[in-house]
Scaffold this active site. Structure first.
Site, PDB file in Angstrom:
ATOM      1  N   ASP A  36       0.833  -1.206   0.000  1.00  0.00           N
ATOM      2  CA  ASP A  36       0.000   0.000   0.000  1.00  0.00           C
ATOM      3  C   ASP A  36       0.865   1.252   0.000  1.00  0.00           C
ATOM      4  O   ASP A  36       1.489   1.587   1.001  1.00  0.00           O
ATOM      5  CB  ASP A  36      -0.894   0.010   1.241  1.00  0.00           C
ATOM      6  CG  ASP A  36      -2.043  -0.972   1.114  1.00  0.00           C
ATOM      7  OD1 ASP A  36      -2.770  -0.894   0.112  1.00  0.00           O
ATOM      8  OD2 ASP A  36      -2.187  -1.819   2.011  1.00  0.00           O
ATOM      9  N   ASP A 179     -10.472  -4.998  -0.906  1.00  0.00           N
ATOM     10  CA  ASP A 179      -9.423  -4.455  -0.041  1.00  0.00           C
ATOM     11  C   ASP A 179     -10.026  -3.587   1.057  1.00  0.00           C
ATOM     12  O   ASP A 179     -10.570  -2.514   0.782  1.00  0.00           O
ATOM     13  CB  ASP A 179      -8.472  -3.624  -0.914  1.00  0.00           C
ATOM     14  CG  ASP A 179      -7.285  -3.070  -0.150  1.00  0.00           C
ATOM     15  OD1 ASP A 179      -7.111  -3.446   1.029  1.00  0.00           O
ATOM     16  OD2 ASP A 179      -6.534  -2.273  -0.744  1.00  0.00           O
TER      17      ASP A 179
HETATM   18  C1  DX5 Z   1      -6.064   0.894   3.044  1.00  0.00           C
HETATM   19  C2  DX5 Z   1      -5.249  -0.114   2.277  1.00  0.00           C
HETATM   20  C3  DX5 Z   1      -5.576  -1.521   2.621  1.00  0.00           C
HETATM   21  C4  DX5 Z   1      -5.391  -1.846   4.080  1.00  0.00           C
HETATM   22  C5  DX5 Z   1      -5.887  -3.218   4.350  1.00  0.00           C
HETATM   23  O1  DX5 Z   1      -5.636   2.162   2.712  1.00  0.00           O
HETATM   24  O2  DX5 Z   1      -5.453   0.009   0.881  1.00  0.00           O
HETATM   25  O3  DX5 Z   1      -4.831  -2.413   1.807  1.00  0.00           O
HETATM   26  O4  DX5 Z   1      -4.077  -1.759   4.505  1.00  0.00           O
HETATM   27  O5  DX5 Z   1      -5.786  -3.435   5.715  1.00  0.00           O
HETATM   28  P1  DX5 Z   1      -6.980  -4.105   6.511  1.00  0.00           P
HETATM   29  O6  DX5 Z   1      -7.179  -5.458   5.904  1.00  0.00           O
HETATM   30  O7  DX5 Z   1      -6.480  -4.151   7.917  1.00  0.00           O
HETATM   31  O8  DX5 Z   1      -8.194  -3.232   6.326  1.00  0.00           O
HETATM   32 ZN    ZN Z   2      -4.557  -1.654  -0.457  1.00  0.00          ZN
END
Ligand code: DX5
Ligand code: ZN
Length: 228
Positions: A36, A179
């Protein structure tokens, strides 16, 4: 329908030890590592850049799924490709048909894959629907970009279903990546609406046994798929 794939998001691990985050993905049998990238403009956080992707690259052979939550991805796309990203996912909110075409040309010229992401409240724009066959992954965000550990926004589910239906109607093999807030408890909701690539940050790295959490998510997703 494409096969189920698990993509741990290393943002949820100790950012001082990303090498271990990648190792956990390998040990748990993940299919791809979700990276990310956030610039403090597109979303309210700053994570890492091409230098980090490059440093992690020799540490594993898994597909690097780089999610660019940045304004002006044109400036950085090539740097992420050169750093070792295999799939480069851009946000629809910062593009139009013309800028997408240029980025698509760049990514494909390096033999890599193009993804397109939408925030929870963004619908797939017409220019993207017209170019669906150029997109290998459609990433549907189920939290607002910025941070790991948020709860999944279930109001996105109808859009997820519509996008999956559109892909099916066109006879495409586009991956549908979901996501944000993916946990064992909601995997069924996602899989039954056509999600096949499951990103999990806290759903893997905040668990007591993150290695095991990866296979548990996979088992849940495969069971859901079988029950459809
Ligand atoms: C949010 C990101 C995600 C996030 C996912 O900005 O794009 O990929 O890190 O993390 P979880 O699964 O904890 O929501
Ligand atoms: Zn992401």
């Amino acid at each position: 329908m494409n096969e189920i794939r698990i993509a741990p998001s290393i943002l949820a691990w100790d950012l001082g030890d990303l090498e271990r985050a990648v190792e956990i993905s390998v040990e748990g049998g993940a299919d791809q590592v979700h990276l990310d990238v956030i610039d403090g403009h597109f979303a309210p956080n700053i994570t890492f850049g091409p230098g980090t992707v490059k440093a992690l690259r020799p540490r594993c052979d898994l597909k690097f799924d780089t999610h660019l939550m940045i304004d002006g991805p044109q400036v950085y796309a090539e740097k992420f490709l050169d750093a070792g990203s295999d799939l480069l996912t851009f946000h629809a909110e910062v593009l139009d048909g013309k800028s997408f075409d240029i980025l698509h040309g760049l990514v494909r010229s390096k033999g890599k894959e193009v993804g397109l992401a939408v925030k929870p409240k963004t619908n797939l724009p017409k220019w993207a629907i017209d170019r669906l066959d150029k997109i290998s992954t459609l990433l549907v965000m189920t939290v607002n970009p910025g941070f790991s550990g948020q709860a999944m926004d279930m109001s996105v589910m109808p859009k997820l279903q519509e996008i999956s239906k559109l892909v099916e109607e066109r006879g495409l093999d586009t991956d549908i990546e979901v996501d944000g807030g993916v946990e064992p408890e909601n995997v069924h909701e996602v899989v039954k609406r056509g999600g096949n690539v499951l990103v999990a940050g806290a759903g893997v790295y905040a668990k007591k046994d993150p290695v095991k959490a990866i296979s548990e998510l996979r088992t849940k997703a495969m069971d859901s798929r079988k029950s459809l």
